[in-house]
Write a protein that holds these residues in place. Structure first.
Motif, PDB file in Angstrom:
ATOM      1  N   THR A 196       0.841  -1.126   0.021  1.00 19.97           N
ATOM      2  CA  THR A 196       0.149   0.003  -0.075  1.00 19.97           C
ATOM      3  C   THR A 196       0.845   1.044   0.182  1.00 19.97           C
ATOM      4  O   THR A 196       1.831   1.290   0.692  1.00 19.97           O
ATOM      5  CB  THR A 196      -0.915   0.051   1.317  1.00 19.97           C
ATOM      6  OG1 THR A 196      -1.741  -1.117   1.136  1.00 19.97           O
ATOM      7  CG2 THR A 196      -1.767   1.313   1.392  1.00 19.97           C
ATOM      8  N   VAL A 197       0.677   1.966  -0.893  1.00 18.38           N
ATOM      9  CA  VAL A 197       1.378   3.311  -0.847  1.00 18.38           C
ATOM     10  C   VAL A 197       0.787   4.350  -0.051  1.00 18.38           C
ATOM     11  O   VAL A 197      -0.487   4.515   0.205  1.00 18.38           O
ATOM     12  CB  VAL A 197       1.174   3.911  -2.497  1.00 18.38           C
ATOM     13  CG1 VAL A 197       1.717   5.344  -2.393  1.00 18.38           C
ATOM     14  CG2 VAL A 197       1.942   2.898  -3.287  1.00 18.38           C
ATOM     15  N   GLN A 205       6.438  10.510   0.271  1.00 17.08           N
ATOM     16  CA  GLN A 205       5.457   9.166   0.099  1.00 17.08           C
ATOM     17  C   GLN A 205       6.328   8.135   0.897  1.00 17.08           C
ATOM     18  O   GLN A 205       7.589   8.175   0.620  1.00 17.08           O
ATOM     19  CB  GLN A 205       5.373   9.194  -1.528  1.00 17.08           C
ATOM     20  CG  GLN A 205       4.649   7.716  -1.809  1.00 17.08           C
ATOM     21  CD  GLN A 205       4.682   7.522  -3.486  1.00 17.08           C
ATOM     22  OE1 GLN A 205       4.375   8.154  -4.268  1.00 17.08           O
ATOM     23  NE2 GLN A 205       5.134   6.173  -3.945  1.00 17.08           N
ATOM     24  N   THR A 206       5.568   7.110   1.110  1.00 14.99           N
ATOM     25  CA  THR A 206       6.258   5.929   1.729  1.00 14.99           C
ATOM     26  C   THR A 206       5.134   4.625   1.417  1.00 14.99           C
ATOM     27  O   THR A 206       4.511   4.960   0.476  1.00 14.99           O
ATOM     28  CB  THR A 206       6.483   6.051   3.044  1.00 14.99           C
ATOM     29  OG1 THR A 206       7.064   4.870   3.654  1.00 14.99           O
ATOM     30  CG2 THR A 206       5.247   6.338   3.894  1.00 14.99           C
ATOM     31  N   SER A 207       5.478   3.809   2.129  1.00 19.06           N
ATOM     32  CA  SER A 207       4.681   2.449   1.801  1.00 19.06           C
ATOM     33  C   SER A 207       4.386   1.883   3.251  1.00 19.06           C
ATOM     34  O   SER A 207       5.061   2.003   4.230  1.00 19.06           O
ATOM     35  CB  SER A 207       5.328   1.468   0.955  1.00 19.06           C
ATOM     36  OG  SER A 207       6.567   0.887   1.538  1.00 19.06           O
ATOM     37  N   ILE A 208       3.510   1.050   3.525  1.00 16.15           N
ATOM     38  CA  ILE A 208       3.155   0.501   4.702  1.00 16.15           C
ATOM     39  C   ILE A 208       4.253  -0.593   4.857  1.00 16.15           C
ATOM     40  O   ILE A 208       4.663  -0.678   6.142  1.00 16.15           O
ATOM     41  CB  ILE A 208       1.692  -0.298   4.591  1.00 16.15           C
ATOM     42  CG1 ILE A 208       0.649   0.547   4.611  1.00 16.15           C
ATOM     43  CG2 ILE A 208       1.667  -1.421   5.845  1.00 16.15           C
ATOM     44  CD1 ILE A 208       0.342   1.531   5.728  1.00 16.15           C
ATOM     45  N   GLY A 209       4.814  -1.311   4.138  1.00 19.50           N
ATOM     46  CA  GLY A 209       5.795  -2.231   4.166  1.00 19.50           C
ATOM     47  C   GLY A 209       6.904  -1.383   5.043  1.00 19.50           C
ATOM     48  O   GLY A 209       7.600  -2.018   5.704  1.00 19.50           O
ATOM     49  N   ARG A 210       7.447  -0.455   4.345  1.00 24.56           N
ATOM     50  CA  ARG A 210       8.344   0.323   4.701  1.00 24.56           C
ATOM     51  C   ARG A 210       8.351   0.936   6.370  1.00 24.56           C
ATOM     52  O   ARG A 210       9.176   0.829   6.887  1.00 24.56           O
ATOM     53  CB  ARG A 210       8.805   1.829   3.815  1.00 24.56           C
ATOM     54  CG  ARG A 210      10.008   2.430   4.296  1.00 24.56           C
ATOM     55  CD  ARG A 210      10.175   3.598   3.333  1.00 24.56           C
ATOM     56  NE  ARG A 210      10.400   3.097   1.927  1.00 24.56           N
ATOM     57  CZ  ARG A 210      10.308   3.833   1.005  1.00 24.56           C
ATOM     58  NH1 ARG A 210       9.925   4.975   0.713  1.00 24.56           N
ATOM     59  NH2 ARG A 210      10.495   3.115  -0.419  1.00 24.56           N
ATOM     60  N   GLU A 211       7.048   1.524   6.387  1.00 24.36           N
ATOM     61  CA  GLU A 211       6.928   1.852   7.754  1.00 24.36           C
ATOM     62  C   GLU A 211       6.737   0.769   8.772  1.00 24.36           C
ATOM     63  O   GLU A 211       7.217   0.909   9.860  1.00 24.36           O
ATOM     64  CB  GLU A 211       5.413   2.750   7.621  1.00 24.36           C
ATOM     65  CG  GLU A 211       5.641   4.007   6.895  1.00 24.36           C
ATOM     66  CD  GLU A 211       6.909   4.759   7.196  1.00 24.36           C
ATOM     67  OE1 GLU A 211       7.192   5.126   8.192  1.00 24.36           O
ATOM     68  OE2 GLU A 211       7.797   4.835   6.156  1.00 24.36           O
ATOM     69  N   ARG A 212       6.119  -0.267   8.261  1.00 24.14           N
ATOM     70  CA  ARG A 212       6.058  -1.448   9.440  1.00 24.14           C
ATOM     71  C   ARG A 212       7.459  -1.948   9.826  1.00 24.14           C
ATOM     72  O   ARG A 212       7.622  -2.323  10.771  1.00 24.14           O
ATOM     73  CB  ARG A 212       5.393  -2.627   8.620  1.00 24.14           C
ATOM     74  CG  ARG A 212       4.742  -3.546   9.635  1.00 24.14           C
ATOM     75  CD  ARG A 212       4.384  -4.909   9.071  1.00 24.14           C
ATOM     76  NE  ARG A 212       3.365  -4.827   7.411  1.00 24.14           N
ATOM     77  CZ  ARG A 212       1.921  -4.155   8.034  1.00 24.14           C
ATOM     78  NH1 ARG A 212       1.492  -4.474   9.112  1.00 24.14           N
ATOM     79  NH2 ARG A 212       1.296  -4.040   6.897  1.00 24.14           N
ATOM     80  N   ALA A 213       8.468  -1.771   8.908  1.00 24.17           N
ATOM     81  CA  ALA A 213       9.902  -2.132   9.209  1.00 24.17           C
ATOM     82  C   ALA A 213      10.578  -1.176   9.910  1.00 24.17           C
ATOM     83  O   ALA A 213      11.382  -1.447  10.521  1.00 24.17           O
ATOM     84  CB  ALA A 213      10.608  -2.786   7.657  1.00 24.17           C
ATOM     85  N   THR A 214      10.350   0.173   9.779  1.00 28.12           N
ATOM     86  CA  THR A 214      11.220   1.226  10.146  1.00 28.12           C
ATOM     87  C   THR A 214      10.781   2.214  11.242  1.00 28.12           C
ATOM     88  O   THR A 214      11.602   2.806  11.743  1.00 28.12           O
ATOM     89  CB  THR A 214      11.939   2.146   8.888  1.00 28.12           C
ATOM     90  OG1 THR A 214      10.940   2.590   8.104  1.00 28.12           O
ATOM     91  CG2 THR A 214      12.612   1.097   7.976  1.00 28.12           C
ATOM     92  N   ASN A 215       9.300   2.275  10.996  1.00 23.24           N
ATOM     93  CA  ASN A 215       8.790   3.444  11.952  1.00 23.24           C
ATOM     94  C   ASN A 215       8.796   2.792  13.501  1.00 23.24           C
ATOM     95  O   ASN A 215       7.988   2.072  13.281  1.00 23.24           O
ATOM     96  CB  ASN A 215       7.425   3.856  11.291  1.00 23.24           C
ATOM     97  CG  ASN A 215       6.657   5.104  11.797  1.00 23.24           C
ATOM     98  OD1 ASN A 215       6.787   5.094  13.113  1.00 23.24           O
ATOM     99  ND2 ASN A 215       6.177   5.925  11.167  1.00 23.24           N
ATOM    100  N   PRO A 216       9.551   3.734  14.142  1.00 23.01           N
ATOM    101  CA  PRO A 216       9.457   3.292  15.395  1.00 23.01           C
ATOM    102  C   PRO A 216       8.033   2.906  16.222  1.00 23.01           C
ATOM    103  O   PRO A 216       7.799   2.267  17.103  1.00 23.01           O
ATOM    104  CB  PRO A 216      10.282   4.191  16.187  1.00 23.01           C
ATOM    105  CG  PRO A 216      10.300   5.440  15.410  1.00 23.01           C
ATOM    106  CD  PRO A 216      10.068   5.102  14.028  1.00 23.01           C
ATOM    107  N   TYR A 217       7.201   3.946  15.864  1.00 24.67           N
ATOM    108  CA  TYR A 217       5.749   3.909  16.507  1.00 24.67           C
ATOM    109  C   TYR A 217       5.103   2.919  16.005  1.00 24.67           C
ATOM    110  O   TYR A 217       4.372   2.013  16.703  1.00 24.67           O
ATOM    111  CB  TYR A 217       5.053   5.324  16.296  1.00 24.67           C
ATOM    112  CG  TYR A 217       5.597   6.394  16.811  1.00 24.67           C
ATOM    113  CD1 TYR A 217       5.261   6.713  18.158  1.00 24.67           C
ATOM    114  CD2 TYR A 217       6.566   7.275  16.085  1.00 24.67           C
ATOM    115  CE1 TYR A 217       5.815   7.948  18.616  1.00 24.67           C
ATOM    116  CE2 TYR A 217       7.165   8.395  16.529  1.00 24.67           C
ATOM    117  CZ  TYR A 217       6.888   8.687  17.933  1.00 24.67           C
ATOM    118  OH  TYR A 217       7.501   9.694  18.596  1.00 24.67           O
TER     119      TYR A 217
END
Length: 238
Positions: A196-197, A205-217
Motif C-alpha cells: 500500500t502506497v 511518499q512511503t509505503s506500509i511495508g517500509r513503515e512497518r519495518a522502520t517506523n518506531p511507533y
C-alpha cells in the motif's frame, strides 16, 4: 490513475488532486494554507473537473483554502463532524491565537455545502472509491482515505496526519491523544498490505511495508509494546 500532489503554505501541507485520468473529474484532498493557486494550476494542467473536497481533519493547515476552492468550483466539502467546528473557528483547535498576521491571509468559515464523513463510509466520487476510516489521536475527527488496488496499481492510503514517513502526528494540541493515535495505528494501519502506497499530510511518499519495518511507533504498536521510551518525538506539524 492520476494523483497530482504538492506541498502548500507555511506548513508544507500536502494537497492532492485525484482522478481516474487526465481530463476527467477529480477529488481534492486537504487544500490547506495557500493551496488555492496550486489547485488551479493542477486543474488547468491536467484538464480536471473538481467534484468534491475531502478533508483528513480540521486543522487550519489542511482546510485554510476550502472556502475559495469549493466556491470556485461549486463543490461540497466532506469532513468528520468532530472536526467541523475548526473550519469556522480555527484558533479553538489550538487553545490559543495562531497569530494575526497569518489569520489576516485566511478566509475562515464553512463553504456553502458541507457533508459529514462517517467511519467505514465508501465514497463514490469522480469515478473513484474512497473508503473512510475514523482515526482519532491527532484530532478527534481525523480520518484516512483508502483507494483499493486496481489492476497493476497498488492500493493508495491518504493518511493525513495519522502516519508519516518515519513518524506520526503530534498529539499535544487540544483534541490530541497519544493512546488514541496508537489505537488508530493498530486498527487502521497495521491491517493494510505492505504494498500500500502512503500519501501523508506532510513529507514524502512511503509505503506500509517500509513503515512497518522502520517506523518506531508502528513497530511498537505491531509488537504490542504500547508506549516505549526509545523513539523520536512525533512530527511537529500542525
Amino acid at each position: 490513475m492520476l494523483i497530482a500532489g504538492f506541498p502548500a503554505g507555511a506548513w508544507g501541507t500536502n494537497c492532492y488532486l485525484v482522478a481516474p485520468a487526465a481530463g476527467e473529474e477529480c477529488v481534492i484532498i486537504d487544500p490547506g494554507h495557500q493551496a488555492a493557486q496550486g489547485v488551479e494550476e493542477a486543474v488547468a494542467k491536467h484538464r480536471l473537473k473538481p467534484v468534491a473536497v475531502v478533508l483528513t481533519h480540521g486543522h487550519i493547515d489542511h482546510v485554510a483554502s476550502v472556502v475559495p476552492v469549493c466556491g470556485a468550483h461549486d463543490v461540497p466539502a466532506w469532513i468528520h463532524p468532530s472536526d467541523r467546528f475548526m473550519m469556522s473557528d480555527p484558533e479553538k483547535a489550538f487553545g490559543r491565537s495562531i497569530g494575526m498576521p497569518l489569520m489576516g491571509e485566511l478566509t475562515v468559515g464553512e463553504p456553502d455545502d458541507v457533508k459529514e464523513l462517517a467511519d467505514g463510509a465508501e465514497l463514490q466520487l469522480a469515478g473513484l472509491e474512497l473508503t473512510v476510516a475514523h482515526a482519532p489521536g491527532h484530532t478527534k475527527g481525523s480520518v484516512t482515505f483508502r483507494m483499493p488496488e486496481q489492476a497493476d496499481v497498488p492500493s493508495v492510503f491518504f493518511s493525513g496526519d495519522l502516519l508519516f514517513a518515519g513518524s506520526i502526528g503530534r498529539t499535544d494540541l487540544p483534541g490530541g491523544d497519544h493512546a488514541e493515535i496508537l489505537e488508530s495505528l493498530a486498527r487502521v494501519v497495521l491491517p493494510l498490505d505492505d504494498s500500500t502506497v502512503v500519501l501523508s499530510g506532510h513529507g514524502p511518499q512511503t509505503s506500509i511495508g517500509r513503515e512497518r519495518a522502520t517506523n518506531p511507533y508502528l513497530r511498537e504498536v505491531a509488537a504490542g509494546l504500547g508506549d516505549g521510551a526509545q523513539r523520536p518525538a512525533p512530527r511537529r506539524g500542525m
